[in-house]
Design a protein around this motif. Structure first.
Motif, short mmCIF file in Angstrom:
data_model
loop_
_atom_site.label_atom_id
_atom_site.label_comp_id
_atom_site.label_asym_id
_atom_site.label_seq_id
_atom_site.Cartn_x
_atom_site.Cartn_y
_atom_site.Cartn_z
N SER A 27 8.05 -6.54 -10.37
CA SER A 27 7.72 -6.19 -11.75
C SER A 27 8.92 -5.55 -12.42
O SER A 27 9.18 -5.77 -13.61
N THR A 60 10.84 -7.24 -15.60
CA THR A 60 10.94 -6.47 -16.84
C THR A 60 12.40 -6.32 -17.26
O THR A 60 12.71 -6.43 -18.44
N LEU A 89 14.06 -7.40 -20.64
CA LEU A 89 14.65 -6.34 -21.46
C LEU A 89 16.07 -6.69 -21.91
O LEU A 89 16.41 -6.52 -23.08
N GLU A 106 4.60 -13.34 -21.91
CA GLU A 106 4.60 -11.96 -22.40
C GLU A 106 3.37 -11.20 -21.91
O GLU A 106 3.44 -9.99 -21.65
N ILE A 121 4.37 -10.10 -18.66
CA ILE A 121 5.36 -9.02 -18.76
C ILE A 121 4.63 -7.69 -18.97
O ILE A 121 4.99 -6.66 -18.39
N ALA A 144 3.36 -6.49 -15.81
CA ALA A 144 4.45 -5.95 -14.99
C ALA A 144 4.82 -4.55 -15.44
O ALA A 144 5.00 -3.64 -14.63
N VAL A 145 4.92 -4.36 -16.77
CA VAL A 145 5.30 -3.04 -17.31
C VAL A 145 4.24 -2.00 -16.96
O VAL A 145 4.56 -0.87 -16.60
N HIS A 189 4.32 -1.34 -13.06
CA HIS A 189 5.54 -0.61 -12.70
C HIS A 189 5.43 0.86 -13.11
O HIS A 189 5.87 1.75 -12.39
N VAL A 218 5.32 -1.30 -26.48
CA VAL A 218 4.64 -2.57 -26.18
C VAL A 218 3.29 -2.63 -26.91
O VAL A 218 2.92 -3.65 -27.48
N GLY A 221 16.56 0.35 -15.48
CA GLY A 221 16.45 -1.00 -14.96
C GLY A 221 17.70 -1.45 -14.23
O GLY A 221 17.63 -2.05 -13.14
#
Lengths: 137, 136
Positions: free
Chosen positions: A29, A33, A37, A70, A73, A76-77, A80, B41, B82
């Motif tokens: 994840s 991401t 990003l 998306e 995603i 995953a966000v 995580h 988001v 990241g």
């Protein structure tokens, strides 16, 4: 055997169970991401450097496959973040940790992720279907 | 050797090295990113949606200084977090010193360049000649 092959074949045979699953999902994840990003920073930067190109970037984002991606995603966000909080709490406050809390904490992480993801997936999925099949503007 | 008490856990304080500080920073930035990234988001992807986002929307949002500060913080925390995560993953599989150093500097350079591009866009705002955008 190369370390990478060890991890791939080892992940199949290694019976790390919940902890191993949480670890692998955290890495996947995170990497997913990060890939998104990096792309997202660069395409959004076109609003300053090449404003005329921003339309093209948006066209990509509005593509049905991208919208579907998306939704994942977002999963995953969320995972995580929840799992990262679990790691950070156990690392920063070791006294919270008990051996018998390890496995339940992974299931709690997965449950919280799903509960947070479902409403987001519903709204984004509705938008995907509306714009792809129902001609929403 | 002492027997480990299986119901407790010992985490030694991170060493005062660069790696020790980065270890701590990953936890702090991670915690900061939970509200920062999730709210971003939630607003842009879930509530607003990509079909209502265009240059005017970006210009309107960045007309508020607070959102620029917010985006800058998100850029700084998220991409550093990241890229360091990617470094950790790669270093698990790259054990020789030379390729390792190459990966470190490569990732650092990529991080610096992409963060610089993003920061320039946030400071610069929506570019001139963008059409009907209400610029200065």
């Amino acid at each position: 055997m190369s370390p990478l092959r060890t991890v791939i074949t080892g992940s199949v045979h290694y019976r790390g169970r919940e902890g191993q699953l949480a670890f692998i999902l955290h890495r996947l994840s995170g990497l997913g991401t990060l890939l998104f990003l990096a792309l997202h920073i660069l395409d959004t930067s076109t609003v300053y450097f090449f404003p005329a190109l921003y339309k093209e970037a948006l066209a990509l984002y509005r593509h049905p496959l991208f919208m579907l991606g998306e939704i994942f995603i977002v999963a995953a966000v969320l995972y995580h973040g929840v799992n990262g909080l679990r790691i950070a709490l156990f690392d920063l406050f070791p006294r919270l940790w008990r051996a018998e809390r390890e496995k339940p904490s992974v299931y709690t992480t997965l449950a919280v992720t799903v509960v947070l993801w479902l409403p987001a997936a519903f709204i984004m999925g509705r938008s995907l279907i509306g714009h792809t099949f129902l001609g929403w503007e | 050797m002492t027997t480990l008490d299986r119901t407790s856990r010992v985490v030694s304080p991170p060493p005062r090295s660069i790696d020790g500080r980065i270890w701590l920073l990953m936890r702090y930035s991670g915690i900061a990113l939970i509200p920062l990234a999730w709210i971003h988001v939630l607003i842009q992807d879930v509530l607003v949606g990509v079909h209502r986002i265009d240059l005017d929307y970006v210009a309107l949002r960045w007309a508020t200084l607070g959102w620029r500060v917010y985006d800058m913080a998100l850029l700084a925390f998220a991409f550093a977090h990241g890229m360091n995560g990617l470094r950790q993953v790669l270093e698990d599989y790259i054990t020789r010193e030379r390729p390792r150093r190459l990966v470190r500097w490569g990732l650092f350079a990529a991080w610096l360049v992409i963060t610089g591009i993003g920061a320039a866009a946030i400071v610069g705002g929506v570019g001139r000649g963008a059409g009907e955008v209400d610029g200065s």
